[in-house]
Design a protein around this motif. Structure first.
Motif, PDB file in Angstrom:
ATOM      1  N   VAL A  18       2.168  11.752 -45.697  1.00  0.00           N
ATOM      2  CA  VAL A  18       2.791  11.784 -47.015  1.00  0.00           C
ATOM      3  C   VAL A  18       1.895  12.466 -48.029  1.00  0.00           C
ATOM      4  O   VAL A  18       0.736  12.095 -48.190  1.00  0.00           O
ATOM      5  CB  VAL A  18       3.074  10.336 -47.502  1.00  0.00           C
ATOM      6  N   SER A  44      13.359  12.101 -44.608  1.00  0.00           N
ATOM      7  CA  SER A  44      11.950  11.720 -44.737  1.00  0.00           C
ATOM      8  C   SER A  44      11.155  12.774 -45.500  1.00  0.00           C
ATOM      9  O   SER A  44      10.353  12.453 -46.386  1.00  0.00           O
ATOM     10  CB  SER A  44      11.333  11.494 -43.354  1.00  0.00           C
ATOM     11  N   GLU A  48       9.208  12.255 -48.967  1.00  0.00           N
ATOM     12  CA  GLU A  48       7.764  12.495 -49.010  1.00  0.00           C
ATOM     13  C   GLU A  48       7.408  13.487 -50.106  1.00  0.00           C
ATOM     14  O   GLU A  48       6.417  13.308 -50.839  1.00  0.00           O
ATOM     15  CB  GLU A  48       7.290  13.007 -47.657  1.00  0.00           C
TER      16      GLU A  48
END
Length: 248
Positions: A18, A44, A48
């Protein structure tokens, strides 16, 4: 461990690297439960890039096991999952971790399904295909909202008292049996006691709907609440507007 469900060892999660947020600190932890590799990676990555810590689970049992361990600010949940359907995952999360916020992300098109998952306790619903910008906006909105565990514990209006942590209600010291959506509706009305709340406002803030489901769901739930309070007129009908909770 959920009875009747063999989850095995710790859920097989995909932990993602991340980047720091613009302030240098992650702004929340999100669990993405999605069996489609491409969509899961897209969601995702988008989260992130917006500064969130993310983990992924690719089956219903894995997602449920991860969600029940806690520590997530939000769960993004698909409905069509292998091993255990997303609706069942949602039901068990709400039952065992009622403060956990869940955003359902699904290609199921029926409005009835959308309404059902919101009534079951989901914080929001976003249909596939979706725009990344809208996904991020909805995630931010849900994480900005105050969860009952972080709020002042008690809400009082007249003889009615709500325990926001345990999600219990009482009138004149007598417990009320309120399902989740009835509790949230009463909470919304009591927090704005004396002020009219429109049906559109209630659909948005209580059911998380950004569209009119074409049903009288608000009126049905108001009628149920009136039948459980000390006086039906405790919830007043404001003509051409909606409803208002009265203290007197």
């Amino acid at each position: 461990m959920v009875k009747g469900l063999a989850l095995g060892p710790a859920a097989r999660l995909i932990r993602c690297e991340v980047p720091a947020s613009s302030q240098g600190v992650a702004v929340g932890r999100v669990l993405v439960v999605e069996d489609d590799e491409r969509i899961g990676r897209l969601v995702s990555r988008a989260l992130e890039n917006d500064g969130y810590l993310t983990e992924r689970a690719m089956t219903g049992p894995e997602g449920l096991a991860a969600a029940l361990t806690g520590g997530y600010d939000l769960v993004v949940l698909d409905l069509m999952l292998p091993g255990l359907g997303g609706d069942q995952v949602l039901e068990r999360i709400v039952d065992q971790r009622p403060d956990q916020r869940v955003l359902v992300l699904s290609a199921v098109p029926e409005i009835g399904t959308r309404v059902a998952v919101l009534e079951a306790g989901a914080a929001d619903f976003l249909g596939k295909p979706f725009a990344v910008a809208e996904l991020l906006a909805r995630v931010r909105a849900r994480l900005r909202s105050t969860s009952p565990g972080a709020a002042t514990r008690w809400l009082r209006a007249g003889p009615v008292r709500l325990d926001l942590r345990r999600r219990r209600a009482e009138v004149n010291g007598v417990d009320l049996d309120l399902p989740l959506r009835e509790f949230l509706l009463l909470q919304h009305l009591m927090a704005r006691a004396g002020q009219p709340c429109s049906r559109e406002e209630l659909l948005t803030d209580v059911w998380g709907l950004t569209f009119d489901p074409g049903s009288n769901v608000v009126d049905v739930y108001i009628r149920r609440l009136r039948g459980k309070l000390d006086r039906p007129e405790r919830i007043e009908t404001v003509r051409h507007v909606g409803y208002a909770f009265t203290v007197n």
